[in-house]
Write a protein that holds these residues in place. Structure first.
Motif, PDB file in Angstrom:
ATOM      1  N   HIS A  43      25.532  18.000  78.217  1.00 48.13           N
ATOM      2  CA  HIS A  43      25.223  18.027  79.905  1.00 48.13           C
ATOM      3  C   HIS A  43      24.299  19.064  80.234  1.00 48.13           C
ATOM      4  N   LEU A  48      21.887  16.229  86.018  1.00 44.65           N
ATOM      5  CA  LEU A  48      22.182  14.969  86.215  1.00 44.65           C
ATOM      6  C   LEU A  48      20.979  14.025  85.779  1.00 44.65           C
ATOM      7  N   TYR A  55      21.332   3.843  84.241  1.00 41.17           N
ATOM      8  CA  TYR A  55      20.753   4.763  85.042  1.00 41.17           C
ATOM      9  C   TYR A  55      19.172   4.862  84.713  1.00 41.17           C
ATOM     10  N   PRO A 101      22.687  12.595  74.735  1.00 41.04           N
ATOM     11  CA  PRO A 101      23.603  12.264  76.048  1.00 41.04           C
ATOM     12  C   PRO A 101      25.038  12.723  75.918  1.00 41.04           C
ATOM     13  N   ASP A 105      24.244   5.939  79.740  1.00 42.42           N
ATOM     14  CA  ASP A 105      23.209   6.281  80.432  1.00 42.42           C
ATOM     15  C   ASP A 105      22.217   5.166  80.630  1.00 42.42           C
TER      16      ASP A 105
END
Lengths: 370, 411
Positions: A293, A296, A332, A290, A329
């Motif tokens: 990147h 998304l 989500y 995490p 994270d």
């Protein structure tokens, strides 16, 4: 299985492991993260060794890192300052999270080892320019090793190391596949030890032993006791007790998204590309941490596909306290799992996490709920 | 004659700045009605291309500071925790994430973004934070990736960041549907450079004894160089502020009555306790004359070419204070100690900011070894008041000031 015992010992008797490696003439380069290019270190004639916190109490690291720094970063620094890593010839710090970034500075400034390198890796992995940059960082790393060790690393050296590490990854994947399909054939703590040991011990030895383990598994009886299948998600999970607690409750860890697990050994480095390009591709394309990147929804997509692939009943988040990238994270990921009807639970681990009693009750409740 | 000196006159420019910030936020909040696009951008991000393309930049971090100053941090942080975010995460991020959902805070939430620009030169936290907001608002995210310069700016880093300047402009052109005007970009670049140069000049005035303003004032006046960098407004305002500060110097006006001890602050401010801290130090005739935080918006001037802004921007934005090694940060602190003639260093160990706080203990050791000045470390959080122990910090400040007085008296 006696081969598995060797992996447990490699980690628990670290100084002995290191002494044996040094006798072979290889210098030992330590690193705290799964983004370190082990193949490059190995091709330089050195031994790459992943550093784990030994879990000793924090004494000297208190003078460098505040209490709100994670136990992995503080623990590794403590091990170094206390002399428990005196066998190291050098260290390498790939850029990942903010805490590791500062650990690198503090380590360099208080440095006790001969070789030191930072790998200023890109944080963004999904653009053509970051691919070029990733390769240039590896090329600089190669040049730094060559200068420091007064050697030259040829493409053939690198190709040989890549092939060796691919063998290790293949064997681990094979073993993990057995382990995931037939829970109970080997214990979770053993699987964990195989991965951890393979990050620590001599890699030729690891490759040979893992091949033996994989071969033995083919002939072992397949247990038929039904279990509750669980996937782990988090950063470093170096807690054999956790696997025991899951199993004691009638569960089994059938897959993971951990940097001390499948994130490290899943996938291969292409052997039909120029070696540095292949390595750069591997570190961009492997299952993501995490702190990097690549889109998304990358992590949620991967976690859900892992759950589906392993036919898991639930996900156990093993959250290291003060680990920002994972903590950001989590809501989500949980939301995505909820939307798919996949149950999950978060377990926050702190410095006292080795005490099984703290989490075994919660794990038991979770497994029974699934 | 009274024993207590009368408080110095307030800095008049403060009112003007409040008005400018109000105008700026009103413009940003009404962007949609005026058919203008809004980009959320990180505080250390390259804003000039946005200004050049007439996109309104909005800074969630500045908003976080406002939330902290308005003492609204606790509620919003707690709300984020209810949403599943750990209480150990950055309080700017927590309060902003919560604010986007509940439309709370001092201005009822920020205007909805049309795009997000995340530059990770300040931390890795912004990367995660902007990913969250990109998912929430479903808008495009551009990541300006500035690798950490632990021991220098390597040719590899230089090449990588430069390619991203072009990617960034292409991204803006695509999202806005407009072409960038190079002449306008040059003009904005010059204004940005000029604004930063003037901001440095504002900060330099505090080298004077007594100091005409304090770091607490700098925390306030900082807002313009962050939010309106690259505009004529910032340039004009700072010229006026400098004139006022120079007049104060001429008139012998110090911000702390009977300034006797000069202190340097490290890390972000404790936004919810600015006045309290200022009063505590003033009571000891101590003035926090400078800080390592506000100088971050002019510290990279040396890498910037005002006549070739876009090309030099890559290096300037990559080599900012937080994106360098701890040893280089310590060198910067030592320079400030010499320049401002500092008697003591106050370090805010900020639970919200790991890249700023980890390494502070090594800087503390270096400062002690090289200068012998006392160093105080207080643990707090820039926005979340729950980590602030007032009585403990007061006791520590008193004890620290005793040592500062003792040492200064001896020298």
């Amino acid at each position: 299985m006696k081969e598995i015992k060797r992996f447990h010992e490699a980690a628990s008797q670290l100084a002995d492991t290191a002494a044996r490696i040094r006798r072979t003439g290889r210098k030992i380069i330590g690193y705290p993260c799964s983004y370190a290019p082990e193949e490059l270190i190995h091709a330089a004639g050195c031994h790459p060794m992943r550093l784990f916190s030994s879990g000793h109490g924090i004494v000297q690291a208190e003078n460098h890192l505040q209490s709100y720094c994670c136990s992995v970063v503080r623990g590794i620094l403590e091990d170094s300052l206390a002399g428990r890593l005196d066998f190291l010839d050098g260290t390498m710090f790939p850029h990942t999270c903010d805490s590791m970034q500062r650990l690198s500075d503090i380590w360099r400034m208080n440095g006790a080892y001969e070789f030191f390198a930072d790998l200023a890796l890109p944080a963004k992995l999904n653009t053509p320019n970051s691919a070029v940059y990733m390769e240039s960082v590896l090329a600089r790393c190669k040049a730094d090793l060559e200068t420091a060790l007064k050697i030259s690393i040829t493409d053939a050296d690198l190709a040989a190391s890549i092939a060796l590490f691919n063998r290790i990854r293949t064997h681990l994947s094979t073993i993990h596949d057995f382990y995931s399909r037939h829970p109970g054939q080997i214990r979770g703590s053993d699987m964990n030890a195989l991965v951890k040991g393979a990050m620590i011990m001599d890699r030729d030895e690891a490759a040979a032993l893992l091949a033996d383990v994989a071969a033995s598994l083919r002939h072992m009886p397949v247990p038929d006791t039904p279990v509750t299948r669980v996937v782990l998600s988090g950063s470093v999970c170096d807690i054999p007790d956790l696997f025991d607690a899951v199993e004691a409750a009638g569960g089994a860890v059938v897959g993971d998204d951990l940097c001390t697990g499948q994130r490290w050994f899943d996938g291969q480095v292409a052997e039909d590309q120029p070696p540095l390009t292949a390595l750069a591709n591997r570190y961009r394309e492997r299952v993501i941490c995490p702190s990097k990147h690549a889109g998304l929804t990358t992590r949620a997509d991967h976690l859900i596909s892992l759950v589906n692939k392993t036919r898991a009943h639930g996900v156990l988040f093993v959250m290291l306290k003060f680990c920002d990238p994972h903590a950001f994270d989590y809501p989500y990921l949980k939301e995505c799992l909820d939307a798919k009807g996949i149950r999950s639970m978060a377990l926050e681990m702190d410095e006292g996490y080795r005490n099984q009693g703290q989490f075994s009750t919660r794990i038991e409740t979770f497994i029974h709920m699934l | 004659m009274s024993d207590t000196p009368s408080p110095p006159p307030k800095i008049m420019a403060a009112k003007k700045m409040r008005d400018l910030m109000t105008t700026y936020y009103l413009e940003a909040l009404s962007a949609a009605q005026n058919h203008r696009q809004v980009a959320w951008i990180t505080s250390g991000g390259p804003v000039e291309p946005l200004v050049a393309m007439d996109i309104i930049p909005v800074y969630p971090e500045n908003h976080g500071a406002m939330i902290g100053s308005a003492k609204m941090g606790e509620d919003l942080c707690a709300k984020a925790e209810d949403m599943g975010y750990s209480g150990d995460l950055c309080a700017y991020a927590r309060s902003d994430i919560a604010c986007a959902v509940v439309k709370g805070g001092p201005i009822g939430g920020l205007p909805k973004p049309d795009m997000l620009i995340c530059c990770n030169n300040i931390c890795g936290t912004v990367l995660k934070w902007y990913e969250i907001q990109a998912r929430y608002f479903q808008v495009p995210l551009f990541i300006f990736d500035t690798p950490v310069c632990h021991t220098g700016y390597t040719p590899e880093i230089a090449a990588y960041v430069k390619t991203q300047v072009n990617e960034y402009i292409a991204f803006l052109e695509q999202v806005s549907g407009k072409k960038m005007d190079p002449a306008r970009m040059n003009a904005v670049g010059k204004l940005s450079y000029e604004g930063q140069r003037l901001w440095q000049q504002v900060l330099n005035t505090t080298a004077h004894k007594p100091s005409p303003m304090s770091a607490f004032d700098a925390f306030f006046f900082l807002a313009l160089i962050v939010t309106l960098r690259g505009t004529q407004i910032a340039v004009d305002f700072y010229k006026e502020l400098i004139a006022e500060l120079e007049q104060r110097i001429k008139d012998g006006i110090g911000v702390v009555p009977d300034e006797t001890y000069r202190l340097l602050w490290d890390n972000l401010p404790v936004w919810h306790r600015l006045k309290w801290l200022s009063d505590r130090f003033s009571a000891h005739q101590a003035c926090l004359v400078a800080d390592t935080y506000t100088s971050a918006w002019c510290g990279a001037l040396k890498y910037m070419d005002e006549n070739n802004f876009l090309d030099s921007m890559a290096e300037a934005y990559t080599r900012i204070y937080l994106n360098i090694g701890v040893d280089e940060m310590a060198e910067e602190v030592l320079k400030m100690i010499r320049f401002y003639d500092i008697h003591g260093l106050v370090m805010h160990s900020n639970r919200s900011c790991k890249p700023y706080s980890f390494g502070q203990m090594d800087i503390m050791r270096i400062v002690r070894e090289k200068t012998g000045i006392p160093v105080l470390m207080i643990e707090a959080d820039m926005v979340d008041p729950r980590s602030f122990s007032e009585s403990q910090i007061e006791t520590r400040i008193d004890a620290f000031m005793e040592i500062v007085k003792h040492k200064a008296g001896r020298s």
